[in-house]
Motif scaffolding. Structure first.
Motif, mmCIF file in Angstrom:
data_model
loop_
_atom_site.group_PDB
_atom_site.id
_atom_site.type_symbol
_atom_site.label_atom_id
_atom_site.label_comp_id
_atom_site.label_asym_id
_atom_site.label_seq_id
_atom_site.Cartn_x
_atom_site.Cartn_y
_atom_site.Cartn_z
ATOM 1 N N VAL A 136 0.850 -1.194 0.000
ATOM 2 C CA VAL A 136 0.000 0.000 0.000
ATOM 3 C C VAL A 136 0.884 1.242 0.000
ATOM 4 O O VAL A 136 1.681 1.457 0.911
ATOM 5 C CB VAL A 136 -0.936 0.009 1.225
ATOM 6 C CG1 VAL A 136 -1.760 1.287 1.252
ATOM 7 C CG2 VAL A 136 -1.843 -1.217 1.213
ATOM 8 N N ALA A 139 -3.682 5.154 1.137
ATOM 9 C CA ALA A 139 -5.030 4.675 1.420
ATOM 10 C C ALA A 139 -5.958 5.872 1.526
ATOM 11 O O ALA A 139 -5.634 6.855 2.197
ATOM 12 C CB ALA A 139 -5.064 3.869 2.719
ATOM 13 N N GLU A 164 -10.249 1.852 0.366
ATOM 14 C CA GLU A 164 -9.609 1.979 -0.943
ATOM 15 C C GLU A 164 -8.123 2.268 -0.773
ATOM 16 O O GLU A 164 -7.694 2.898 0.191
ATOM 17 C CB GLU A 164 -10.287 3.032 -1.807
ATOM 18 C CG GLU A 164 -10.372 4.416 -1.223
ATOM 19 C CD GLU A 164 -11.144 5.389 -2.105
ATOM 20 O OE1 GLU A 164 -11.209 5.190 -3.335
ATOM 21 O OE2 GLU A 164 -11.673 6.374 -1.568
ATOM 22 N N SER A 165 -7.373 1.793 -1.761
ATOM 23 C CA SER A 165 -5.920 1.922 -1.686
ATOM 24 C C SER A 165 -5.341 1.986 -3.090
ATOM 25 O O SER A 165 -6.005 1.689 -4.081
ATOM 26 C CB SER A 165 -5.318 0.721 -0.934
ATOM 27 O OG SER A 165 -5.592 -0.485 -1.623
ATOM 28 N N ALA A 166 -4.092 2.375 -3.136
ATOM 29 C CA ALA A 166 -3.315 2.294 -4.375
ATOM 30 C C ALA A 166 -1.917 1.856 -3.996
ATOM 31 O O ALA A 166 -1.407 2.204 -2.915
ATOM 32 C CB ALA A 166 -3.282 3.631 -5.097
ATOM 33 N N ILE A 177 -4.926 0.643 -8.603
ATOM 34 C CA ILE A 177 -5.933 1.088 -7.647
ATOM 35 C C ILE A 177 -6.628 -0.170 -7.138
ATOM 36 O O ILE A 177 -7.061 -1.001 -7.941
ATOM 37 C CB ILE A 177 -6.959 2.025 -8.322
ATOM 38 C CG1 ILE A 177 -6.287 3.324 -8.771
ATOM 39 C CG2 ILE A 177 -8.128 2.320 -7.387
ATOM 40 C CD1 ILE A 177 -7.186 4.211 -9.627
ATOM 41 N N ALA A 205 -7.362 -1.218 4.262
ATOM 42 C CA ALA A 205 -6.439 -0.361 3.508
ATOM 43 C C ALA A 205 -5.475 0.405 4.407
ATOM 44 O O ALA A 205 -4.407 0.814 3.947
ATOM 45 C CB ALA A 205 -7.213 0.614 2.625
ATOM 46 N N TYR A 233 0.009 7.974 -6.519
ATOM 47 C CA TYR A 233 -0.610 6.961 -5.660
ATOM 48 C C TYR A 233 -1.713 7.559 -4.787
ATOM 49 O O TYR A 233 -2.766 6.944 -4.593
ATOM 50 C CB TYR A 233 0.447 6.315 -4.766
ATOM 51 C CG TYR A 233 1.398 5.381 -5.477
ATOM 52 C CD1 TYR A 233 0.970 4.139 -5.960
ATOM 53 C CD2 TYR A 233 2.740 5.719 -5.652
ATOM 54 C CE1 TYR A 233 1.845 3.277 -6.606
ATOM 55 C CE2 TYR A 233 3.621 4.862 -6.287
ATOM 56 C CZ TYR A 233 3.173 3.637 -6.768
ATOM 57 O OH TYR A 233 4.045 2.793 -7.402
ATOM 58 N N ALA A 262 -5.581 6.410 -4.718
ATOM 59 C CA ALA A 262 -6.196 5.888 -3.501
ATOM 60 C C ALA A 262 -7.433 6.671 -3.101
ATOM 61 O O ALA A 262 -8.255 6.178 -2.321
ATOM 62 C CB ALA A 262 -5.188 5.904 -2.360
ATOM 63 N N VAL A 312 -5.719 11.391 2.526
ATOM 64 C CA VAL A 312 -5.124 10.058 2.362
ATOM 65 C C VAL A 312 -4.186 9.762 3.518
ATOM 66 O O VAL A 312 -3.649 10.659 4.176
ATOM 67 C CB VAL A 312 -4.341 9.933 1.033
ATOM 68 C CG1 VAL A 312 -5.275 10.026 -0.157
ATOM 69 C CG2 VAL A 312 -3.249 10.970 0.932
#
Length: 295
Positions: free
Chosen positions: A5, A8, A35-37, A57, A64, A85, A89, A292
């Motif tokens: 991650v 997030a 949600e995350s990236a 993604i 997350a 990122y 996210a 985030v």
């Protein structure tokens, strides 16, 4: 798909889940984060659509707010080159909600007028951006001048402050007296009842959530007299229940992400050990757009 991650996204349901106040109530203990990236580091044996090292993604239901997370292959989207990122996210949940609301529910058309309550929040700002992308005239509502400036910068045609005394008249004037076609409401509370008075004949009122903490009671006779529809929506639940809708939504979201539509405005970035601070900032309405957590 297991990923490292990199960021997030913070969402209002994360805050509600920590209080047991959301529709989905996970058993304790749990790790929040929807949600995350990040970067793919390991694959399940049947995964074919992504590779180790891909930037993605990764929508989740939980988990997350961590250094690593596991996501379902079907939910993964490639991280567009135009997103970092943090933007990746902070994109999926807001974008999915706005898309389901304005496309599947309201079917908003070019030239119609969209009123967005809470337009300075994540799901509100995504609706502003998507409404403009779909050709609507967009009016935002905000609680502060700072948020109003961000909403106008996101593309809104006009923005008003929630507590200004002539709010309803100002909105109607911005529509040349016609009234709005669609209200997008993630706020609820007394503002929701004011917003119904701005609707024109045959309008659509979208119930997205109750960030104010106050669930409004709508007057059925008012809806009858003005011929408007009141629609509730749960984007995640709708796609879970309808595989065909899920497939159409996934394709639409990939296309929108690739175009950079609904690119998030990120006002705050927190470290992982500041997760409680991040949730408190959201609770105190300090966030403009999205926030985030960066492990």
């Amino acid at each position: 798909v297991r990923l490292r991650v990199r960021a997030a996204g913070l969402n209002f349901p994360d805050l509600l889940m920590t209080r047991g106040g959301y529709q989905f109530r996970p058993d304790l203990p749990f790790v929040p984060g929807m949600e995350s990236a990040g970067d793919v580091v390991e694959l399940g044996s049947a995964v074919t659509s992504v590779s180790v090292g891909d930037r993605v993604i990764a929508p989740l239901r939980l988990g997350a707010f961590a250094e690593q997370a596991v996501a379902q292959e079907a939910a993964i989207l490639p991280l567009p080159d135009c997103f970092d990122y943090a933007e990746g996210a902070a994109w999926y949940v807001s974008a999915t909600t706005a898309w389901h609301a304005l496309n599947d529910k309201a079917d908003i058309q070019p030239g119609e007028v969209l009123l967005v309550l809470g337009a300075g929040g994540g799901v509100g700002m995504a609706a502003v951006q998507l409404g403009k992308h779909k050709g609507a005239k967009v009016i935002g509502l905000a609680s502060t001048d700072e948020k109003a400036a961000a909403i106008l910068n996101a593309g809104a045609d006009a923005c008003f402050i929630n507590d200004q005394p002539d709010l309803i008249d100002a909105i109607k004037a911005a529509t040349d007296g016609k009234g709005v076609d669609v209200v997008y409401d993630p706020v609820g509370g007394p503002l929701a009842l004011k917003a119904t008075r701005t609707l024109g004949w045959g309008g659509r009122y979208l119930i997205v959530g109750f960030a104010s903490g106050d669930i409004p009671s709508f007057a059925a006779n008012h809806a009858l007299i003005k011929g408007y529809s009141i629609m509730g929506l749960r984007a995640g639940e709708a796609t879970r229940r309808d595989p065909a809708l899920a497939a159409r939504t996934a394709k639409a979201l990939r296309d929108l992400a690739a175009q950079g539509v609904m690119r998030p405005h990120i006002s705050h970035r927190f470290s992982l050990d500041e997760a409680a601070k991040a949730l408190n900032a959201m609770d105190q309405r300090q966030i403009i757009g999205r926030a985030v957590i960066v492990p």
